[in-house]
Design a protein around this motif. Structure first.
Motif, mmCIF file in Angstrom:
data_model
loop_
_atom_site.group_PDB
_atom_site.id
_atom_site.type_symbol
_atom_site.label_atom_id
_atom_site.label_comp_id
_atom_site.label_asym_id
_atom_site.label_seq_id
_atom_site.Cartn_x
_atom_site.Cartn_y
_atom_site.Cartn_z
ATOM 1 N N UNK A 154 0.833 -1.207 0.000
ATOM 2 C CA UNK A 154 0.000 0.000 0.000
ATOM 3 C C UNK A 154 0.866 1.254 0.000
ATOM 4 N N UNK A 155 1.870 1.275 0.875
ATOM 5 C CA UNK A 155 2.694 2.479 0.992
ATOM 6 C C UNK A 155 3.599 2.658 -0.217
ATOM 7 N N UNK A 156 4.049 1.553 -0.803
ATOM 8 C CA UNK A 156 4.864 1.649 -2.014
ATOM 9 C C UNK A 156 4.070 2.297 -3.141
ATOM 10 N N UNK A 157 2.806 1.913 -3.287
ATOM 11 C CA UNK A 157 1.968 2.561 -4.300
ATOM 12 C C UNK A 157 1.740 4.030 -3.946
ATOM 13 N N UNK A 158 1.603 4.302 -2.675
ATOM 14 C CA UNK A 158 1.348 5.672 -2.208
ATOM 15 C C UNK A 158 2.528 6.592 -2.549
#
Length: 256
Positions: free
Chosen positions: A233-237
């Motif tokens: 999730x955070x990588x996409x963010x």
């Protein structure tokens, strides 16, 4: 006309993973929608025998050493030579041992080697996800190969960031990554999540857990986070791409 070829036309996510761990790549690829590709490199972790077998309880020394230079730094630099949008450091337990302040140092140190590619550390990503979801108290479920002491260090990690830990402990399941089944994880988490926990965090990037998220959120009526899920999730963010991920938890609703 053309068959899917796995090309990352939406985003390309890099992954630094312990050398014999098969879980992070599998779970990242399961969550990745079409057009998001996963590119992993392996870093030596001194707890494995051939075939991915490790001791029933992992020792603190190798866990701490995994985050030390130069091996992980060199791996990050090599991985960042690819055209990536973000790189995930796929290892939860060193954060438990070393603490949140060291996570920030680790992220900055690796980013000096990645030539501008942002680096994601799972526990820091979990803390951000908990904040986004408005969580005050969490249940912390850890892999069966975590000791009670390591689980307690995980609780201290999140308490130090202002969260209440309503429950923590290693799951009472087989201490063998390849023997973990989603049904067992589901039952353990469902039975050990107290009513005063606003959310669940399932720690350990090697702990097979993303398959249980949808069922647990439905049956517990609260958010469920896992180490690989929040890291993805955070990588996409941080990649600044608006990409829809469905079926793997409420946290991805904040991506839209």
């Amino acid at each position: 006309m053309w068959q899917p070829d796995g090309w990352g036309w939406q985003a390309r996510i890099g992954l630094l993973t312990p050398h014999a761990d098969i879980c992070p790549e599998s779970e990242f690829r399961a969550m990745a929608p079409e057009g998001v590709s996963i590119h992993a490199t392996r870093v030596l972790l001194g707890v494995y025998s051939p075939g991915g077998i490790m001791d029933p309880t992992i020792a603190a020394g190798p866990v701490r050493a995994f985050a030390d230079p130069p091996e992980v730094d060199d791996a990050a630099e090599l991985l960042a030579a690819a055209p990536l949008d973000a790189i995930v450091y796929g290892f939860t337990s060193s954060s438990y041992v070393r603490g949140a302040a060291d996570d920030a140092v680790l992220m900055r140190r690796l980013e000096t080697r990645t030539r501008g590619v942002p680096v994601v550390v799972p526990c820091a990503a979990a803390a951000e996800a908990l904040t986004v979801l408005g969580v005050k108290a969490l249940a912390l479920i850890n892999p069966p190969w975590f000791s009670a002491e390591l689980s307690g260090q995980g609780a201290s990690y999140f308490e130090g960031l202002g969260f209440e830990v309503a429950y923590h402990g290693p799951a009472g399941l087989p201490s063998n990554q390849q023997a973990i089944e989603p049904a067992e994880v589901y039952e353990w988490v469902r039975r050990h999540t107290p009513v005063n926990a606003d959310a669940v965090f399932i720690g350990g990037n090697g702990f097979r857990a993303v398959a249980t998220i949808h069922a647990l959120e439905r049956d517990l009526s609260r958010p469920v986070l896992t180490a690989n899920q929040v890291a993805f999730w955070h990588a996409l963010r941080v990649s600044k791409k608006r990409i829809t991920v469905t079926g793997y938890g409420r946290i991805f609703d904040s991506q839209r």
